[in-house]
Structures are given as C-alpha cells and as structure tokens.
Design a protein around this motif. Structure first.
Motif, PDB file in Angstrom:
ATOM      1  N   VAL A  41      -5.994 -17.726   4.870  1.00  0.00           N
ATOM      2  CA  VAL A  41      -4.863 -17.752   3.945  1.00  0.00           C
ATOM      3  C   VAL A  41      -5.140 -16.691   2.884  1.00  0.00           C
ATOM      4  CG1 VAL A  41      -3.486 -19.139   2.364  1.00  0.00           C
ATOM      5  CG2 VAL A  41      -4.522 -20.210   4.378  1.00  0.00           C
ATOM      6  N   VAL A  42      -4.284 -15.677   2.856  1.00  0.00           N
ATOM      7  CA  VAL A  42      -4.564 -14.535   1.973  1.00  0.00           C
ATOM      8  C   VAL A  42      -3.319 -14.146   1.198  1.00  0.00           C
ATOM      9  CG1 VAL A  42      -6.264 -13.652   3.625  1.00  0.00           C
ATOM     10  CG2 VAL A  42      -3.968 -12.717   3.638  1.00  0.00           C
ATOM     11  N   GLU A  43      -3.546 -13.526   0.034  1.00  0.00           N
ATOM     12  CA  GLU A  43      -2.403 -13.077  -0.772  1.00  0.00           C
ATOM     13  C   GLU A  43      -1.890 -11.730  -0.249  1.00  0.00           C
ATOM     14  OE1 GLU A  43      -3.624 -13.398  -4.890  1.00  0.00           O
ATOM     15  OE2 GLU A  43      -3.281 -15.572  -4.830  1.00  0.00           O
ATOM     16  N   ALA A  44      -0.672 -11.436  -0.668  1.00  0.00           N
ATOM     17  CA  ALA A  44       0.035 -10.277  -0.098  1.00  0.00           C
ATOM     18  C   ALA A  44      -0.667  -8.945  -0.352  1.00  0.00           C
ATOM     19  CB  ALA A  44       1.447 -10.220  -0.663  1.00  0.00           C
ATOM     20  N   GLY A  45      -1.402  -8.850  -1.461  1.00  0.00           N
ATOM     21  CA  GLY A  45      -2.007  -7.560  -1.805  1.00  0.00           C
ATOM     22  C   GLY A  45      -3.359  -7.308  -1.148  1.00  0.00           C
ATOM     23  N   VAL A  46      -3.823  -8.230  -0.309  1.00  0.00           N
ATOM     24  CA  VAL A  46      -5.118  -8.018   0.357  1.00  0.00           C
ATOM     25  C   VAL A  46      -4.990  -6.845   1.333  1.00  0.00           C
ATOM     26  CG1 VAL A  46      -6.716  -9.030   2.045  1.00  0.00           C
ATOM     27  CG2 VAL A  46      -5.908 -10.401   0.106  1.00  0.00           C
ATOM     28  N   ILE A  47      -5.972  -5.953   1.269  1.00  0.00           N
ATOM     29  CA  ILE A  47      -6.000  -4.784   2.159  1.00  0.00           C
ATOM     30  C   ILE A  47      -6.452  -5.249   3.556  1.00  0.00           C
ATOM     31  CG2 ILE A  47      -7.148  -2.545   2.543  1.00  0.00           C
ATOM     32  CD1 ILE A  47      -5.590  -2.358   0.002  1.00  0.00           C
ATOM     33  N   LEU A  48      -5.856  -4.680   4.592  1.00  0.00           N
ATOM     34  CA  LEU A  48      -6.159  -5.106   5.959  1.00  0.00           C
ATOM     35  C   LEU A  48      -7.660  -5.052   6.255  1.00  0.00           C
ATOM     36  CD1 LEU A  48      -5.257  -5.968   8.795  1.00  0.00           C
ATOM     37  CD2 LEU A  48      -4.747  -3.572   9.289  1.00  0.00           C
ATOM     38  N   ALA A  49      -8.340  -3.975   5.853  1.00  0.00           N
ATOM     39  CA  ALA A  49      -9.780  -3.853   6.152  1.00  0.00           C
ATOM     40  C   ALA A  49     -10.574  -4.973   5.471  1.00  0.00           C
ATOM     41  CB  ALA A  49     -10.289  -2.486   5.703  1.00  0.00           C
ATOM     42  N   THR A  50     -10.114  -5.405   4.301  1.00  0.00           N
ATOM     43  CA  THR A  50     -10.802  -6.493   3.586  1.00  0.00           C
ATOM     44  C   THR A  50     -10.654  -7.796   4.363  1.00  0.00           C
ATOM     45  OG1 THR A  50     -10.158  -5.380   1.556  1.00  0.00           O
ATOM     46  CG2 THR A  50     -10.979  -7.627   1.319  1.00  0.00           C
ATOM     47  N   LEU A  51      -9.495  -8.023   4.927  1.00  0.00           N
ATOM     48  CA  LEU A  51      -9.298  -9.222   5.751  1.00  0.00           C
ATOM     49  C   LEU A  51     -10.197  -9.158   6.992  1.00  0.00           C
ATOM     50  CD1 LEU A  51      -7.900 -11.830   6.663  1.00  0.00           C
ATOM     51  CD2 LEU A  51      -6.042 -10.420   7.572  1.00  0.00           C
ATOM     52  N   HIS A  52     -10.302  -7.979   7.603  1.00  0.00           N
ATOM     53  CA  HIS A  52     -11.191  -7.834   8.770  1.00  0.00           C
ATOM     54  C   HIS A  52     -12.606  -8.284   8.412  1.00  0.00           C
ATOM     55  CE1 HIS A  52      -8.472  -4.499  10.709  1.00  0.00           C
ATOM     56  NE2 HIS A  52      -8.055  -5.715  10.973  1.00  0.00           N
ATOM     57  N   GLU A  53     -13.078  -7.828   7.238  1.00  0.00           N
ATOM     58  CA  GLU A  53     -14.452  -8.171   6.831  1.00  0.00           C
ATOM     59  C   GLU A  53     -14.587  -9.666   6.568  1.00  0.00           C
ATOM     60  OE1 GLU A  53     -15.073  -5.645   3.445  1.00  0.00           O
ATOM     61  OE2 GLU A  53     -14.749  -3.877   4.722  1.00  0.00           O
ATOM     62  N   ALA A  54     -13.588 -10.255   5.903  1.00  0.00           N
ATOM     63  CA  ALA A  54     -13.661 -11.687   5.573  1.00  0.00           C
ATOM     64  C   ALA A  54     -13.693 -12.533   6.846  1.00  0.00           C
ATOM     65  CB  ALA A  54     -12.465 -12.076   4.710  1.00  0.00           C
ATOM     66  N   ALA A  55     -12.926 -12.145   7.841  1.00  0.00           N
ATOM     67  CA  ALA A  55     -12.902 -12.905   9.101  1.00  0.00           C
ATOM     68  C   ALA A  55     -14.249 -12.769   9.812  1.00  0.00           C
ATOM     69  CB  ALA A  55     -11.767 -12.404   9.984  1.00  0.00           C
ATOM     70  N   GLU A  56     -14.796 -11.553   9.772  1.00  0.00           N
ATOM     71  CA  GLU A  56     -16.086 -11.295  10.422  1.00  0.00           C
ATOM     72  C   GLU A  56     -17.189 -12.185   9.855  1.00  0.00           C
ATOM     73  OE1 GLU A  56     -16.050  -6.886  11.260  1.00  0.00           O
ATOM     74  OE2 GLU A  56     -18.128  -7.234  10.643  1.00  0.00           O
TER      75      GLU A  56
ATOM     76  N   THR B 279      -1.417  -3.195   3.078  1.00  0.00           N
ATOM     77  CA  THR B 279      -1.635  -4.562   2.592  1.00  0.00           C
ATOM     78  C   THR B 279      -0.978  -5.580   3.530  1.00  0.00           C
ATOM     79  OG1 THR B 279       0.385  -4.526   1.284  1.00  0.00           O
ATOM     80  CG2 THR B 279      -1.633  -3.804   0.175  1.00  0.00           C
ATOM     81  N   ILE B 280      -1.449  -6.810   3.427  1.00  0.00           N
ATOM     82  CA  ILE B 280      -0.920  -7.871   4.286  1.00  0.00           C
ATOM     83  C   ILE B 280       0.581  -8.078   4.052  1.00  0.00           C
ATOM     84  CG2 ILE B 280      -1.062 -10.354   4.795  1.00  0.00           C
ATOM     85  CD1 ILE B 280      -3.400  -8.519   5.870  1.00  0.00           C
ATOM     86  N   GLY B 281       0.994  -8.035   2.783  1.00  0.00           N
ATOM     87  CA  GLY B 281       2.432  -8.219   2.501  1.00  0.00           C
ATOM     88  C   GLY B 281       3.272  -7.142   3.177  1.00  0.00           C
ATOM     89  N   GLY B 282       2.795  -5.908   3.118  1.00  0.00           N
ATOM     90  CA  GLY B 282       3.525  -4.798   3.745  1.00  0.00           C
ATOM     91  C   GLY B 282       3.513  -4.931   5.264  1.00  0.00           C
TER      92      GLY B 282
ATOM     93  N   GLY C 196       0.809  -1.224   0.000  1.00  0.00           N
ATOM     94  CA  GLY C 196       0.000   0.000   0.000  1.00  0.00           C
ATOM     95  C   GLY C 196       0.834   1.261   0.000  1.00  0.00           C
ATOM     96  N   ASN C 197       2.159   1.126   0.088  1.00  0.00           N
ATOM     97  CA  ASN C 197       3.085   2.268   0.150  1.00  0.00           C
ATOM     98  C   ASN C 197       2.743   3.196   1.317  1.00  0.00           C
ATOM     99  OD1 ASN C 197       5.332   3.708  -0.657  1.00  0.00           O
ATOM    100  ND2 ASN C 197       4.218   4.958  -2.140  1.00  0.00           N
ATOM    101  N   THR C 198       2.383   2.600   2.472  1.00  0.00           N
ATOM    102  CA  THR C 198       2.079   3.416   3.654  1.00  0.00           C
ATOM    103  C   THR C 198       3.211   3.352   4.675  1.00  0.00           C
ATOM    104  OG1 THR C 198       0.834   1.551   4.565  1.00  0.00           O
ATOM    105  CG2 THR C 198      -0.433   3.241   3.458  1.00  0.00           C
ATOM    106  N   SER C 199       4.387   2.892   4.233  1.00  0.00           N
ATOM    107  CA  SER C 199       5.517   2.800   5.160  1.00  0.00           C
ATOM    108  C   SER C 199       5.797   4.147   5.809  1.00  0.00           C
ATOM    109  CB  SER C 199       6.770   2.335   4.404  1.00  0.00           C
ATOM    110  OG  SER C 199       7.917   2.495   5.216  1.00  0.00           O
ATOM    111  N   MET C 200       6.127   4.108   7.096  1.00  0.00           N
ATOM    112  CA  MET C 200       6.465   5.335   7.839  1.00  0.00           C
ATOM    113  C   MET C 200       7.938   5.672   7.683  1.00  0.00           C
ATOM    114  SD  MET C 200       3.883   6.388   9.447  1.00  0.00           S
ATOM    115  CE  MET C 200       2.359   5.973  10.244  1.00  0.00           C
ATOM    116  N   VAL C 201       8.708   4.751   7.063  1.00  0.00           N
ATOM    117  CA  VAL C 201      10.155   4.968   6.993  1.00  0.00           C
ATOM    118  C   VAL C 201      10.671   4.838   5.552  1.00  0.00           C
ATOM    119  CG1 VAL C 201      10.682   4.356   9.386  1.00  0.00           C
ATOM    120  CG2 VAL C 201      10.455   2.534   7.694  1.00  0.00           C
ATOM    121  N   ALA C 202       9.761   5.073   4.596  1.00  0.00           N
ATOM    122  CA  ALA C 202      10.100   5.014   3.166  1.00  0.00           C
ATOM    123  C   ALA C 202      10.707   3.662   2.785  1.00  0.00           C
ATOM    124  CB  ALA C 202      11.041   6.156   2.797  1.00  0.00           C
ATOM    125  N   GLY C 203      10.135   2.600   3.343  1.00  0.00           N
ATOM    126  CA  GLY C 203      10.657   1.255   3.087  1.00  0.00           C
ATOM    127  C   GLY C 203      10.300   0.708   1.719  1.00  0.00           C
ATOM    128  N   ALA C 204       9.341   1.338   1.017  1.00  0.00           N
ATOM    129  CA  ALA C 204       8.916   0.801  -0.275  1.00  0.00           C
ATOM    130  C   ALA C 204       9.176   1.783  -1.409  1.00  0.00           C
ATOM    131  CB  ALA C 204       7.431   0.456  -0.220  1.00  0.00           C
TER     132      ALA C 204
END
Ligand code: MLT
Ligand code: ZN
Length: 477
Positions: free
Chosen positions: A113-128, A145-148, A75-83
């Motif tokens: 079991v999810v792929e790296a590009g799944v957005i965290l909020a989407t995983l929350h919904e799937a688990a719910e 994203t989960i990978g990040g 998601g390129n949301t790194s706080m330390v420019a890691g991506a």
C-alpha cells in the motif's frame, strides 16, 4: 468553464498548505510547466504540494467551490503531455511528489500500500526487501510515480506476463472532483459490490479525481532469470518463436521486445558504454527475458534448447544468452535506452499503437511500406512490445530536412495514415501512453461515437464543472 483564482483564493490555499505545500514563484513552477520532451508548455497560478490526503481533499473542495481547474502531476514523464497545465493559465498544478510514503508491504497478502508520489524504483526496492517484487517496469522507473502510472494505466516491459497497471491495482484511495474521499484501498481479491470504481480511476489521466494512494499486487521475487538477444529477419519469425518459447517454458517468458536494426545502431551511436551483442548485423532484434522463482528449474535450460533449434532450422539468425547478471543488464540497457537514443537522434512523428498480436507482423510490413512510399524519404523506426501487439511506430523525417518544420507540415497527415491502418486492424491509437493532449485530435477523429459519449457521460457525472485536468483525454464536443 473554469475560473482563474484570485489573490484571496491563493492566499487561502497558501495558509492551508504552508510554505512547503504552496508556491506561486514562477521560478519554482517553471520546470513543471513543460512535458519532458519539451513539446507542450502550459501555465499555472500556483504549484500545490500537499503532504496528506486530507490536504488534497481540502484543496479540491475549495477549487470545486471556486470552479478553479486542477492539474495533478506525478513525475511529469507523460509521453502525451497528460500532466502539463493548459496554456491559458489559471489552473492549479497539484504535485503528489510529497505524498511518498510506503504505508505497508505485506508478503503474506502479496500487497503493497503506497502513496501516489512513490517513485516506481522505490517500490521495487521495498518489495525486494520482503522477498517479493512489483512486476511492472519501464525506462522512466527512476522518476515515474505510482499515481502517474495508475492514471495512465502504464504498460512497460512485463505486460506480456503480468498485465498493465490495471491488472496490478487492487485498491485505490482518491479524492473525487467534489472533494469527497473515495476509500477503496482494501485489497480484496473478490468484491462484487457493483461497478468497479477503482478501475474507473485507472487510466483516467486525472480527469475523474486525484489518486492519492493504491494497494498494489506483488508477486514472488525473481530467483533466476535468463536474458537473450536475438538477431532475425522478420517480425513474423519473432512471433512464432515467442509461441514456441511459451510452450517450452510455461509462463516464464515475461519480456519479448522487438527492435529494428536502426534502433540498435542509434543506441550504439548515442549511449556511451554500449556494444553490439552479436557479431553480424540483422534486420530485427528481440530482447527476451524468462524468469522463475529460485525453487523452479532454471529457465535458461529450456530457453537455450529452443533457441538452438531455432538457429538450426533457420527461424532466427543468431543469439546471445547472458552468462552473468552484468551481461543481462548490458542487454537490457540496449533496450531501455532506445527512447534516449531516439531523442538524441532528433524529433520524429511518434505513435503508440496496438493491434491484435497475431496481426502485428502484417501491420508492420503494410504500415512501414505505406508511410515510406507516401512520404518520400521518411524512415520508419518501429519498436516495442511485440508480445503485447504494442508498437511505438515512429516516423523520422527525410534526411537533411529541418525536422521540426517537416513535422509541423506533415506530422498530422502521417498520423492520419498510420492510425487509419491501425483502425483497419481493429487496433488502438493509444496502447500504453494515454491520450493526454497530444493524441486528443486523433482520438476525436478516430473514436467510435458511442465510446466518446460514454466517456463524456462518466466525466459529466463525476466532474460536472470540468475542474479535473481539463483539456486531457476527453475531446471537446
Ligand atoms: C518504451 O517502450 O520505451 C516507452 O514506451 C517509451 C517510448 O515509446 O519512447
Ligand atoms: Zn513502450
């Protein structure tokens, strides 16, 4: 030393990935070449967006042969420019965003079991949907994203009870710098076949390979939650309260966040629709959440008893306990929008430190007065995850100063002072954001040589040509 890819090499990748998976158009690349805070910018020869693990493996194999650098990005949301790719250009930016399938969610195994590009909020919904939840959350949940999250070993606001990402990753599928595929998805609760290879990839910031999928731990859904906002005088009082609450509620407390008065003031000034939950103003605030499955007693019962006692004894000044889900969400909004409010306020010298939990109040008192004394006019804005000993210790330049200019002239010295005080407490200069590019110099300055030697040995063993996310995490020798 990595190489700049030539036109023949890029054409080969374009053929393999097709138009959805390859672009070298500068306009398509532009949004992904800078970190979200706009502090670091890089260059890349192409943006690759593979749709499958096989495609990732093919890209990496070709890049390894040609010694071309790869920068994985979620998601390129790194706080330390890691991506963000290196400034000199030539690297391939590899986005995992198209790999966004939820492969399975099992309530019986408590595993998704999810792929790296799944957005965290989407995983929350799937688990719910299967009566479970994934117990990690943070402000960037709509884009991280989960990978990040795996690659940075992200923390967030529930680490106190469930641990950081490392504690929630049961298995990993990854493509190694050779192009070989590591198939470690089986979510065994016990597996003693030597070194924990999956954990090597957690927090590796993409320097040891590309995480393409993961098996993640789920826990029972929240049945009831109690959310409270507390006004108090000192962080030490907050910590004593946390321990009291833990004794009274068992493992129900999962969030215990500390905010200074200035954080609430900035949120109220910059975030529309927010309002102060307490009548008066207090030097410090705590947001806490306690949860329990539906079958267990309401955590609000024990919570209100302890909080009433704490007010009576003068340990805290005031509290508001949410009486509805809407009120709970409003209290959470005051915490989750702190980074947004801080950004609106203007640049600051930022730190993401941890010290032993019991040392946090002393650290705060010492470090705040040392910084404000040594750098006249500065104001410390320290907030974060008190229950984890993790403080975002941010220093605002003096009133009226040209902030970017002040930071360029004094930022390094401020960080030096803060990190040296952290070191004296046996703490860490990176608690949950990683090293990326932004903490690299301070990591090199402060890290014990044995730690650095081990990191370099592991990196050299897995990525001998240094093609994976160069310029991040591992300081140059
Ligand atoms: C947070 O706790 O809000 C995040 O780590 C973000 C930040 O440090 O600004
Ligand atoms: Zn944080």
């Amino acid at each position: 030393m990595t190489c700049v890819p030539d036109a023949t090499f890029l054409a080969l990748l374009a053929r393999r990935l097709g138009p959805k998976g390859f672009t070298a158009d500068p306009r398509a690349l532009a949004p992904w070449l800078t970190d979200w805070r706009g502090r670091v910018a890089g260059q890349a020869s192409a943006l690759l967006s593979p749709a499958t693990t096989d495609e990732v493996a093919d890209i990496v194999r070709l890049a390894a042969e040609a010694r071309v650098a790869i920068v994985p990005q979620g998601g390129n949301t790194s706080m330390v420019a890691g991506a963000v790719p290196p400034a000199e250009g030539g690297a391939l930016l590899l986005s995992l965003r198209r790999m966004n399938a939820i492969r399975s969610v099992s309530a019986d195994d408590n595993v998704a079991v999810v792929e790296a590009g799944v957005i965290l909020a989407t995983l929350h919904e799937a688990a719910e949907q299967v009566g479970r939840r994934f117990p990690l959350s943070l402000a960037a949940k709509g884009s991280a994203t989960i990978g990040g999250l795996i690659s940075t070993n992200a923390g967030g606001t529930q680490v106190l009870r469930f641990g950081a990402m490392r504690a929630l990753v049961l298995g990993v599928e990854a493509v190694l710098p050779s192009g070989d595929r590591f198939d470690g998805l089986s979510a065994l609760r016990k597996d003693n076949r030597g070194y924990d290879l999956r954990q090597l990839l957690v927090g590796a910031e993409g320097t040891l390979g590309i995480v393409t999928a993961a098996s993640l731990r789920l826990v029972p859904a929240v049945g009831r939650r109690a959310v409270a906002w507390i006004g108090l005088d000192r962080p030490a009082d907050a910590l004593r309260l946390l321990r009291q609450l833990e004794e009274a509620t068992g493992e129900a407390i999962e969030t215990f966040e500390l905010l200074p008065r200035v954080a609430l003031d900035l949120v109220l000034a910059h975030v529309p629709g927010t309002r102060a939950p307490l009548a008066g103003s207090h030097p410090w605030y705590v947001l806490l959440e306690a949860t329990a499955p539906a079958a267990l007693p309401d955590p609000a019962d024990s919570l209100s008893g302890v909080l009433a006692g704490a007010i009576e004894s003068g340990a805290i000044n005031d509290t508001a306990i949410a009486a509805s889900e809407a009120q709970a969400d409003a209290l959470w909004r005051l915490r989750e929008t702190v980074p947004e409010a801080e950004r609106a306020d203007g640049p600051a010298v930022k730190h993401d430190i941890s010290v032993p939990v019991s040392a946090t109040p002393d650290f705060l008192a010492t470090a705040i007065s040392a910084v404000e004394r040594q750098f006249a006019g500065t104001r410390v804005f320290a907030f974060g995850h008190l229950g984890d000993g993790n403080i975002h210790f941010n220093v605002r330049p003096p009133e009226g100063a040209d902030r970017p200019d002040w930071i360029a002239r004094h930022g390094a010295a401020v960080s030096c002072l803060v990190h040296d005080l952290v070191g004296r407490q046996g703490g860490s200069i990176s608690a949950e954001h990683g090293i990326g590019q932004i903490r690299l110099a301070e990591f090199a300055r402060t890290a014990d040589p044995t730690r650095l030697a081990l990191l370099r040995a592991i990196k050299g063993a897995l990525d001998p040509h240094g093609i994976m996310n160069p310029g991040k995490l591992i300081p140059a020798e």
